[in-house]
Motif scaffolding. Structure first.
Motif, PDB file in Angstrom:
ATOM      1  N   ASN A  15       0.846  -1.186   0.000  1.00  0.00           N
ATOM      2  CA  ASN A  15       0.000   0.000   0.000  1.00  0.00           C
ATOM      3  C   ASN A  15       0.886   1.241   0.000  1.00  0.00           C
ATOM      4  N   ASP A  16       0.285   2.396   0.138  1.00  0.00           N
ATOM      5  CA  ASP A  16       1.035   3.651   0.037  1.00  0.00           C
ATOM      6  C   ASP A  16       2.067   3.846   1.149  1.00  0.00           C
ATOM      7  N   GLU A  17       1.826   3.237   2.322  1.00  0.00           N
ATOM      8  CA  GLU A  17       2.760   3.414   3.431  1.00  0.00           C
ATOM      9  C   GLU A  17       3.939   2.450   3.373  1.00  0.00           C
ATOM     10  N   ASP A  18       3.807   1.407   2.593  1.00  0.00           N
ATOM     11  CA  ASP A  18       4.842   0.387   2.510  1.00  0.00           C
ATOM     12  C   ASP A  18       5.617   0.521   1.210  1.00  0.00           C
ATOM     13  N   SER A  19       6.738  -0.127   1.191  1.00  0.00           N
ATOM     14  CA  SER A  19       7.497  -0.220  -0.051  1.00  0.00           C
ATOM     15  C   SER A  19       8.169  -1.574  -0.091  1.00  0.00           C
ATOM     16  N   LEU A  20       8.481  -2.001  -1.274  1.00  0.00           N
ATOM     17  CA  LEU A  20       9.238  -3.233  -1.427  1.00  0.00           C
ATOM     18  C   LEU A  20      10.714  -2.895  -1.368  1.00  0.00           C
ATOM     19  N   ASP A  21      11.438  -3.627  -0.553  1.00  0.00           N
ATOM     20  CA  ASP A  21      12.870  -3.388  -0.434  1.00  0.00           C
ATOM     21  C   ASP A  21      13.694  -4.374  -1.245  1.00  0.00           C
ATOM     22  N   GLY A  22      13.081  -5.444  -1.667  1.00  0.00           N
ATOM     23  CA  GLY A  22      13.828  -6.406  -2.461  1.00  0.00           C
ATOM     24  C   GLY A  22      12.989  -7.584  -2.864  1.00  0.00           C
ATOM     25  N   ILE A  23      13.549  -8.343  -3.772  1.00  0.00           N
ATOM     26  CA  ILE A  23      12.909  -9.535  -4.306  1.00  0.00           C
ATOM     27  C   ILE A  23      13.850 -10.704  -4.047  1.00  0.00           C
ATOM     28  N   VAL A  24      13.287 -11.789  -3.571  1.00  0.00           N
ATOM     29  CA  VAL A  24      14.065 -12.999  -3.310  1.00  0.00           C
ATOM     30  C   VAL A  24      13.538 -14.083  -4.242  1.00  0.00           C
ATOM     31  N   VAL A  25      14.406 -14.552  -5.108  1.00  0.00           N
ATOM     32  CA  VAL A  25      14.027 -15.561  -6.092  1.00  0.00           C
ATOM     33  C   VAL A  25      14.658 -16.889  -5.693  1.00  0.00           C
ATOM     34  N   GLY A  26      13.830 -17.910  -5.612  1.00  0.00           N
ATOM     35  CA  GLY A  26      14.325 -19.237  -5.267  1.00  0.00           C
ATOM     36  C   GLY A  26      15.194 -19.792  -6.380  1.00  0.00           C
ATOM     37  N   LEU A  27      16.384 -20.231  -6.022  1.00  0.00           N
ATOM     38  CA  LEU A  27      17.322 -20.768  -7.002  1.00  0.00           C
ATOM     39  C   LEU A  27      17.311 -22.292  -6.908  1.00  0.00           C
ATOM     40  N   PRO A  28      16.836 -22.933  -7.979  1.00  0.00           N
ATOM     41  CA  PRO A  28      16.780 -24.400  -7.956  1.00  0.00           C
ATOM     42  C   PRO A  28      18.171 -25.005  -8.156  1.00  0.00           C
ATOM     43  N   ARG A  29      18.437 -26.008  -7.373  1.00  0.00           N
ATOM     44  CA  ARG A  29      19.713 -26.729  -7.462  1.00  0.00           C
ATOM     45  C   ARG A  29      19.457 -28.203  -7.150  1.00  0.00           C
ATOM     46  N   ARG A  30      20.400 -29.011  -7.556  1.00  0.00           N
ATOM     47  CA  ARG A  30      20.352 -30.424  -7.179  1.00  0.00           C
ATOM     48  C   ARG A  30      20.672 -30.537  -5.689  1.00  0.00           C
ATOM     49  N   LEU A  31      20.386 -31.687  -5.124  1.00  0.00           N
ATOM     50  CA  LEU A  31      20.647 -31.882  -3.695  1.00  0.00           C
ATOM     51  C   LEU A  31      22.112 -31.701  -3.340  1.00  0.00           C
ATOM     52  N   ASP A  32      23.014 -31.982  -4.287  1.00  0.00           N
ATOM     53  CA  ASP A  32      24.447 -31.811  -4.006  1.00  0.00           C
ATOM     54  C   ASP A  32      24.904 -30.357  -4.155  1.00  0.00           C
ATOM     55  N   GLY A  33      23.969 -29.455  -4.503  1.00  0.00           N
ATOM     56  CA  GLY A  33      24.288 -28.036  -4.621  1.00  0.00           C
ATOM     57  C   GLY A  33      24.655 -27.586  -6.018  1.00  0.00           C
ATOM     58  N   SER A  34      24.779 -28.515  -6.949  1.00  0.00           N
ATOM     59  CA  SER A  34      25.134 -28.146  -8.320  1.00  0.00           C
ATOM     60  C   SER A  34      23.899 -27.631  -9.071  1.00  0.00           C
ATOM     61  N   ASP A  35      24.148 -26.897 -10.148  1.00  0.00           N
ATOM     62  CA  ASP A  35      23.059 -26.366 -10.964  1.00  0.00           C
ATOM     63  C   ASP A  35      22.276 -27.503 -11.612  1.00  0.00           C
ATOM     64  N   ASN A  36      20.985 -27.264 -11.823  1.00  0.00           N
ATOM     65  CA  ASN A  36      20.171 -28.207 -12.592  1.00  0.00           C
ATOM     66  C   ASN A  36      19.708 -27.528 -13.876  1.00  0.00           C
ATOM     67  N   ASP A  37      18.808 -28.145 -14.611  1.00  0.00           N
ATOM     68  CA  ASP A  37      18.404 -27.597 -15.903  1.00  0.00           C
ATOM     69  C   ASP A  37      17.585 -26.307 -15.793  1.00  0.00           C
ATOM     70  N   MET A  38      17.065 -25.972 -14.624  1.00  0.00           N
ATOM     71  CA  MET A  38      16.289 -24.733 -14.441  1.00  0.00           C
ATOM     72  C   MET A  38      17.121 -23.574 -13.903  1.00  0.00           C
ATOM     73  N   THR A  39      18.288 -23.832 -13.358  1.00  0.00           N
ATOM     74  CA  THR A  39      19.066 -22.805 -12.676  1.00  0.00           C
ATOM     75  C   THR A  39      19.367 -21.606 -13.570  1.00  0.00           C
ATOM     76  N   ALA A  40      19.844 -21.844 -14.776  1.00  0.00           N
ATOM     77  CA  ALA A  40      20.189 -20.743 -15.684  1.00  0.00           C
ATOM     78  C   ALA A  40      18.955 -19.930 -16.058  1.00  0.00           C
ATOM     79  N   LYS A  41      17.835 -20.598 -16.299  1.00  0.00           N
ATOM     80  CA  LYS A  41      16.591 -19.908 -16.660  1.00  0.00           C
ATOM     81  C   LYS A  41      16.119 -19.010 -15.513  1.00  0.00           C
ATOM     82  N   VAL A  42      16.241 -19.500 -14.287  1.00  0.00           N
ATOM     83  CA  VAL A  42      15.831 -18.714 -13.120  1.00  0.00           C
ATOM     84  C   VAL A  42      16.748 -17.506 -12.940  1.00  0.00           C
ATOM     85  N   ARG A  43      18.027 -17.670 -13.208  1.00  0.00           N
ATOM     86  CA  ARG A  43      18.948 -16.522 -13.121  1.00  0.00           C
ATOM     87  C   ARG A  43      18.569 -15.446 -14.138  1.00  0.00           C
TER      88      ARG A  43
END
Length: 151
Positions: free
Chosen positions: A60-88
């Motif tokens: 609303n008018d009194e609030d503002s957005l300070d940032g956006i947090v986008v979930g980054l998909p990764r494999r369980l071992d922490g490596s990128d998966n086929d969606m990681t680049a698209k999400v970036r």
């Protein structure tokens, strides 16, 4: 005279068919699911435009957005998966379009956790499916909020 100080973040769980959206409270302490947006848009930059158009409805008018947090998909071992680049690409486009800083947050297992939470109160899988992406976005956003240094 009182001053209103509100800091809000948007959490986004980006997918090929659905985008889950969550919003923090005005103190940036608690995240809650907001909505799921259906999209069959193959281009992540076009998806970013669509999601950016929804942002003004989050505050609303009194609030503002300070940032956006986008979930980054990764494999369980922490490596990128086929969606990681698209999400970036999606997150980088969203940052340019909105002018807000975008942070990428690990989203591993948030959908599993969201499914478990929803299953406790809703037995019908079709009904749970309608909410799961927004709940996953809220879980991911809450992880981000919990990890912030408060001063």
């Amino acid at each position: 005279m009182s001053y209103s100080f509100a800091v809000r973040f948007v959490g986004i769980d980006f997918g090929n068919r659905r985008v889950g959206l969550a919003i923090s409270d005005a103190t940036a302490m608690l995240a809650r699911p907001w909505q799921v947006v259906k999209t069959d848009e193959p281009d992540p930059e076009n998806s970013a435009v669509m999601i950016a158009d929804l942002m003004p409805r989050l505050v609303n008018d009194e609030d503002s957005l300070d940032g956006i947090v986008v979930g980054l998909p990764r494999r369980l071992d922490g490596s990128d998966n086929d969606m990681t680049a698209k999400v970036r690409v999606f997150g980088e486009a969203l940052e340019v379009i909105t002018g807000l800083p975008v942070t990428f947050q690990d989203e591993r297992l948030t959908s599993v956790e969201a499914e478990a939470q929803l299953a406790e109160r809703e037995k019908d899988w079709k009904k749970r499916k309608l909410e799961i992406d927004a709940v996953a976005a809220a879980i991911m956003l809450q992880d981000f909020l919990d990890g912030r240094v408060r001063g």
